[in-house]
Structures are given as structure tokens and as C-alpha cells.
Write a protein that holds these residues in place. Structure first.
Motif, PDB file in Angstrom:
ATOM      1  N   TRP A  80      -2.002 -25.054 -14.098  1.00 18.90           N
ATOM      2  CA  TRP A  80      -0.579 -24.553 -13.714  1.00 18.90           C
ATOM      3  C   TRP A  80       0.085 -25.858 -13.078  1.00 18.90           C
ATOM      4  CZ3 TRP A  80       3.061 -21.754 -15.544  1.00 18.90           C
ATOM      5  CH2 TRP A  80       4.394 -21.945 -14.794  1.00 18.90           C
ATOM      6  N   GLY A  81       1.191 -26.758 -13.404  1.00 19.87           N
ATOM      7  CA  GLY A  81       1.725 -27.799 -12.709  1.00 19.87           C
ATOM      8  C   GLY A  81       1.238 -29.067 -12.560  1.00 19.87           C
ATOM      9  N   LEU A  82       0.021 -29.261 -13.661  1.00 21.62           N
ATOM     10  CA  LEU A  82      -0.691 -30.456 -13.666  1.00 21.62           C
ATOM     11  C   LEU A  82       0.025 -31.657 -13.695  1.00 21.62           C
ATOM     12  CD1 LEU A  82      -3.795 -31.357 -13.758  1.00 21.62           C
ATOM     13  CD2 LEU A  82      -3.584 -31.532 -16.409  1.00 21.62           C
ATOM     14  N   TRP A  83       1.073 -31.647 -14.671  1.00 24.94           N
ATOM     15  CA  TRP A  83       1.765 -33.068 -14.938  1.00 24.94           C
ATOM     16  C   TRP A  83       2.334 -33.486 -13.439  1.00 24.94           C
ATOM     17  CZ3 TRP A  83      -0.686 -33.708 -18.806  1.00 24.94           C
ATOM     18  CH2 TRP A  83      -0.617 -34.626 -19.672  1.00 24.94           C
ATOM     19  N   GLY A  84       2.084 -34.659 -13.014  1.00 22.45           N
ATOM     20  CA  GLY A  84       2.583 -35.457 -11.784  1.00 22.45           C
ATOM     21  C   GLY A  84       1.805 -35.084 -10.736  1.00 22.45           C
ATOM     22  N   ARG A  85       0.861 -34.336 -10.764  1.00 21.11           N
ATOM     23  CA  ARG A  85      -0.185 -33.996  -9.475  1.00 21.11           C
ATOM     24  C   ARG A  85      -0.982 -34.831  -9.512  1.00 21.11           C
ATOM     25  NH1 ARG A  85      -2.232 -27.961 -10.101  1.00 21.11           N
ATOM     26  NH2 ARG A  85      -3.866 -29.148 -11.259  1.00 21.11           N
ATOM     27  N   LYS A  86      -1.222 -35.356  -8.349  1.00 28.56           N
ATOM     28  CA  LYS A  86      -2.551 -36.295  -8.038  1.00 28.56           C
ATOM     29  C   LYS A  86      -3.852 -35.541  -8.192  1.00 28.56           C
ATOM     30  CE  LYS A  86      -4.634 -39.136  -4.272  1.00 28.56           C
ATOM     31  NZ  LYS A  86      -6.073 -38.804  -4.586  1.00 28.56           N
ATOM     32  N   ALA A  87      -4.824 -36.382  -8.911  1.00 31.97           N
ATOM     33  CA  ALA A  87      -6.259 -35.615  -9.387  1.00 31.97           C
ATOM     34  C   ALA A  87      -6.794 -35.173  -8.090  1.00 31.97           C
ATOM     35  CB  ALA A  87      -6.903 -36.674 -10.337  1.00 31.97           C
ATOM     36  N   GLY A  88      -7.524 -34.032  -8.089  1.00 27.04           N
ATOM     37  CA  GLY A  88      -8.396 -33.732  -6.782  1.00 27.04           C
ATOM     38  C   GLY A  88      -7.608 -33.147  -5.656  1.00 27.04           C
ATOM     39  N   SER A  89      -6.125 -32.764  -6.031  1.00 26.82           N
ATOM     40  CA  SER A  89      -5.326 -32.438  -4.803  1.00 26.82           C
ATOM     41  C   SER A  89      -4.836 -31.214  -4.892  1.00 26.82           C
ATOM     42  CB  SER A  89      -4.276 -33.350  -4.792  1.00 26.82           C
ATOM     43  OG  SER A  89      -3.307 -32.980  -5.749  1.00 26.82           O
ATOM     44  N   LEU A  90      -5.307 -30.252  -5.654  1.00 28.81           N
ATOM     45  CA  LEU A  90      -4.759 -28.875  -5.636  1.00 28.81           C
ATOM     46  C   LEU A  90      -5.514 -28.043  -4.249  1.00 28.81           C
ATOM     47  CD1 LEU A  90      -3.139 -26.580  -6.994  1.00 28.81           C
ATOM     48  CD2 LEU A  90      -5.019 -26.054  -8.559  1.00 28.81           C
ATOM     49  N   ALA A  91      -4.655 -27.518  -3.515  1.00 31.15           N
ATOM     50  CA  ALA A  91      -5.262 -27.305  -2.181  1.00 31.15           C
ATOM     51  C   ALA A  91      -6.054 -25.979  -2.469  1.00 31.15           C
ATOM     52  CB  ALA A  91      -4.074 -27.014  -1.289  1.00 31.15           C
ATOM     53  N   SER A  92      -5.526 -25.072  -3.502  1.00 35.41           N
ATOM     54  CA  SER A  92      -6.362 -23.815  -3.560  1.00 35.41           C
ATOM     55  C   SER A  92      -7.683 -24.043  -4.203  1.00 35.41           C
ATOM     56  CB  SER A  92      -5.588 -22.958  -4.491  1.00 35.41           C
ATOM     57  OG  SER A  92      -5.263 -23.502  -5.575  1.00 35.41           O
ATOM     58  N   PHE A  93      -8.020 -25.322  -4.610  1.00 40.19           N
ATOM     59  CA  PHE A  93      -9.453 -25.506  -5.249  1.00 40.19           C
ATOM     60  C   PHE A  93     -10.064 -26.364  -4.315  1.00 40.19           C
ATOM     61  CE2 PHE A  93     -12.352 -27.431  -8.086  1.00 40.19           C
ATOM     62  CZ  PHE A  93     -12.810 -26.586  -8.912  1.00 40.19           C
ATOM     63  N   GLY A  94     -11.250 -26.137  -3.829  1.00 36.31           N
ATOM     64  CA  GLY A  94     -12.119 -26.985  -2.937  1.00 36.31           C
ATOM     65  C   GLY A  94     -13.429 -27.466  -3.617  1.00 36.31           C
ATOM     66  N   ARG A  95     -13.733 -27.477  -4.717  1.00 35.26           N
ATOM     67  CA  ARG A  95     -14.734 -28.232  -5.385  1.00 35.26           C
ATOM     68  C   ARG A  95     -14.738 -29.487  -6.077  1.00 35.26           C
ATOM     69  NH1 ARG A  95     -15.182 -22.498  -6.780  1.00 35.26           N
ATOM     70  NH2 ARG A  95     -14.873 -23.186  -8.979  1.00 35.26           N
ATOM     71  N   TYR A  96     -13.622 -30.228  -5.647  1.00 39.16           N
ATOM     72  CA  TYR A  96     -13.371 -31.384  -6.460  1.00 39.16           C
ATOM     73  C   TYR A  96     -14.625 -32.431  -5.972  1.00 39.16           C
ATOM     74  CZ  TYR A  96      -8.666 -30.002  -7.603  1.00 39.16           C
ATOM     75  OH  TYR A  96      -7.747 -29.566  -8.346  1.00 39.16           O
ATOM     76  N   SER A  97     -15.129 -33.221  -7.009  1.00 41.56           N
ATOM     77  CA  SER A  97     -15.832 -34.330  -6.569  1.00 41.56           C
ATOM     78  C   SER A  97     -15.302 -35.280  -5.618  1.00 41.56           C
ATOM     79  CB  SER A  97     -16.482 -35.080  -7.872  1.00 41.56           C
ATOM     80  OG  SER A  97     -15.527 -36.037  -8.515  1.00 41.56           O
ATOM     81  N   GLU A  98     -16.102 -35.943  -4.995  1.00 42.57           N
ATOM     82  CA  GLU A  98     -15.480 -37.062  -4.056  1.00 42.57           C
ATOM     83  C   GLU A  98     -14.792 -38.171  -4.886  1.00 42.57           C
ATOM     84  OE1 GLU A  98     -14.874 -37.394  -0.826  1.00 42.57           O
ATOM     85  OE2 GLU A  98     -15.616 -35.079  -0.904  1.00 42.57           O
ATOM     86  N   ALA A  99     -15.313 -38.590  -6.034  1.00 39.41           N
ATOM     87  CA  ALA A  99     -15.197 -39.505  -6.861  1.00 39.41           C
ATOM     88  C   ALA A  99     -13.695 -39.371  -7.372  1.00 39.41           C
ATOM     89  CB  ALA A  99     -15.905 -39.849  -7.919  1.00 39.41           C
ATOM     90  N   LEU A 100     -13.615 -38.035  -7.872  1.00 38.15           N
ATOM     91  CA  LEU A 100     -12.077 -37.756  -8.392  1.00 38.15           C
ATOM     92  C   LEU A 100     -10.941 -37.892  -7.227  1.00 38.15           C
ATOM     93  CD1 LEU A 100     -10.394 -36.561 -10.836  1.00 38.15           C
ATOM     94  CD2 LEU A 100     -11.121 -34.479 -10.294  1.00 38.15           C
TER      95      LEU A 100
END
Length: 91
Positions: free
Chosen positions: A60-80
Motif C-alpha cells: 500500500w502506498g509503494l509508489w514514491g516510497r524509498k525502498a526498505g523504509s516502511l516503518a511498520s516492517f522491520g525485516r528489510y535487508s541492509e542492502a535494500l
């Protein structure tokens, strides 16, 4: 055979790229039904509802969002998180 974290991340990125490539014809022609069918490959991990994360973040709201930045999701890879990508038509 052992797969390290970098290889797993690469496999995940490859899976996303395959899904996006499969969706491209549906986007180009504006075929909502086909796009919905293609999204089923993504729906096991991603929701389209705000704030509803599965094993992957909500889209939801992906377009225009920085990759790996959704505050409610904490399992992004460091590379992303370091990728400096912003989701748009080119990415």
C-alpha cells in the motif's frame, strides 16, 4: 550446499523481478484482471492493505516510497535499506 544471507537476498530480489516482468504486459495494456492474476504470486508475502504486513511489507502506498523504509516492517535487508531506490515505474 549452504546458502548464505546474501544469496538468499539475491534469490528474493530475482523472484520479485520475475513477478514484475510477468506483470509488465498487464500494466502496459491496462488489463486489471491479468494484473490481479499476476499479483497472486506476490500475495502470499505482500498485502495491499495499509499497515498489514506478512512475511513481506505491505505494498500500500509503494509508489514514491524509498525502498526498505516502511516503518511498520522491520525485516528489510541492509542492502535494500542502503540501496537508495525509490519505487516508481523505472525501479
Amino acid at each position: 550446499m549452504t546458502i548464505n544471507g546474501g544469496a538468499i537476498t539475491a534469490l528474493r530480489v530475482a523472484a520479485v523481478l520475475v513477478a514484475v516482468a510477468a506483470a509488465a504486459p498487464a500494466l502496459a495494456t491496462g488489463d486489471a484482471r491479468r494484473g490481479g492474476n499476476v499479483f497472486q504470486a506476490c500475495a502470499a508475502c505482500h498485502s495491499l492493505e495499509p499497515g498489514r504486513n506478512y512475511s513481506g511489507p505491505s505494498l500500500w502506498g509503494l509508489w514514491g516510497r524509498k525502498a526498505g523504509s516502511l516503518a511498520s516492517f522491520g525485516r528489510y535487508s541492509e542492502a535494500l535499506k542502503r540501496s537508495n531506490l525509490t519505487w516508481n515505474e523505472a525501479t
